[in-house]
Design an enzyme around this catalytic site. Structure first.
Site, short mmCIF file in Angstrom:
data_model
loop_
_atom_site.label_atom_id
_atom_site.label_comp_id
_atom_site.label_asym_id
_atom_site.label_seq_id
_atom_site.Cartn_x
_atom_site.Cartn_y
_atom_site.Cartn_z
N SER A 144 0.85 -1.19 0.00
CA SER A 144 0.00 0.00 0.00
C SER A 144 0.88 1.23 0.00
CB SER A 144 -0.89 0.00 1.25
OG SER A 144 -1.48 1.25 1.47
N TYR A 157 -1.44 -1.18 10.12
CA TYR A 157 -1.58 -1.38 8.68
C TYR A 157 -0.31 -0.94 7.95
CZ TYR A 157 -3.53 -0.99 3.97
OH TYR A 157 -3.76 -1.12 2.62
#
Length: 258
Positions: A144, A157
């Site tokens: 990401s 995350y």
């Protein structure tokens, strides 16, 4: 362009989700036999039904990536049935954590490490030996932009997505002489059909999304297909000389601009 995926078996973790499901659909459309692996069997079955309705070949498999024994048994059964997994897309991940570090929930941290990172490790470790033995394999880790640049309120995350970059590069080094490539995809925000809305309309739906779209040079957000098309290419014969790379699917939001 023929991507050379006919006769290949592709396993997508989180295959019942938005991005994972689109990965499955596009890989199947390119001729791969697809395994949609998900802890939510119903979601994976829905994706498989769509693929089969379009003439593709796919299987829905339930598996808990955090349970190493379950992963090992599942992969062994799949390899016996298919002859081996040719393409592994480590897509499964949790992305719902939203807290500053001093307020972060320890259980959420542990959960995200277990699913996002250790889950990818578990399935890769199970799949890799057969790829190496057969002299061909494609491993794709879904990272990401948060893994590159951090994410406010996303400690777990961002940390796990950054770790997947290091993990993927290490796999590239280890697999390079055995016909196994490993690459990493780093998308920006992916919002499906909302990406088609002009920014002024997007503002009425979600101000946060609209703010990100304004900061993106292409002036739109990403779609699942933007990511899945790259997955299919990196999984292909055509990507034979590409390994250890982090490829952004970002609309240019990671560029410095005035």
């Amino acid at each position: 362009m023929d991507l050379g995926l006919d006769g290949r078996t592709a396993l997508v973790t989180g295959g019942g989700g938005r991005i994972g499901g689109e990965d499955c659909r596009i890989l199947a459309a390119e001729g791969a036999e697809v395994v949609a692996l998900d802890v939510n069997l119903g979601a994976a079955e829905n994706v498989v039904e769509e693929i089969e309705a379009d003439g593709g070949t796919a299987h829905a498999v339930e598996c808990d990536l955090t349970d190493r024994a379950d992963v090992e048994d599942t992969i062994a059964a799949l390899e016996a049935e298919t002859g081996g997994i040719d393409v592994l897309v480590n897509n499964a991940g949790m992305v719902d954590a939203r807290d500053r570090i001093e307020e972060f929930d320890d259980e959420i941290w542990d959960r995200d490490i277990s699913v996002n990172l250790t889950g990818a490790y578990n399935v890769t470790r199970a799949v890799y030996p057969n790829m190496k033995e057969r002299g061909w394999g494609r491993i794709i880790n879904m990272s990401s932009m948060a893994g590159w640049q951090g994410g406010f309120g996303q400690a777990s995350y961002a940390a796990t997505k950054a770790a997947l970059i290091g993990f993927g590069k290490t796999l590239a080094l280890e697999g390079a002489q055995h016909g196994v490539t490993s690459n990493i995809i780093a998308p920006s925000i992916v919002v499906g059909q909302l990406a088609d809305l002009p920014i002024d309309q997007l503002e009425t739906v979600d101000e946060h999304f609209a703010r990100i779209a304004k900061a993106t040079p292409m002036r739109r957000l990403g779609t699942e297909a933007d990511v899945a098309n790259l997955v299919a290419y990196l999984a292909s014969e055509q990507a034979d000389y590409i390994t250890g790379q982090v490829v952004g699917v970002t609309g240019g939001i990671d560029l410095f601009s005035f």
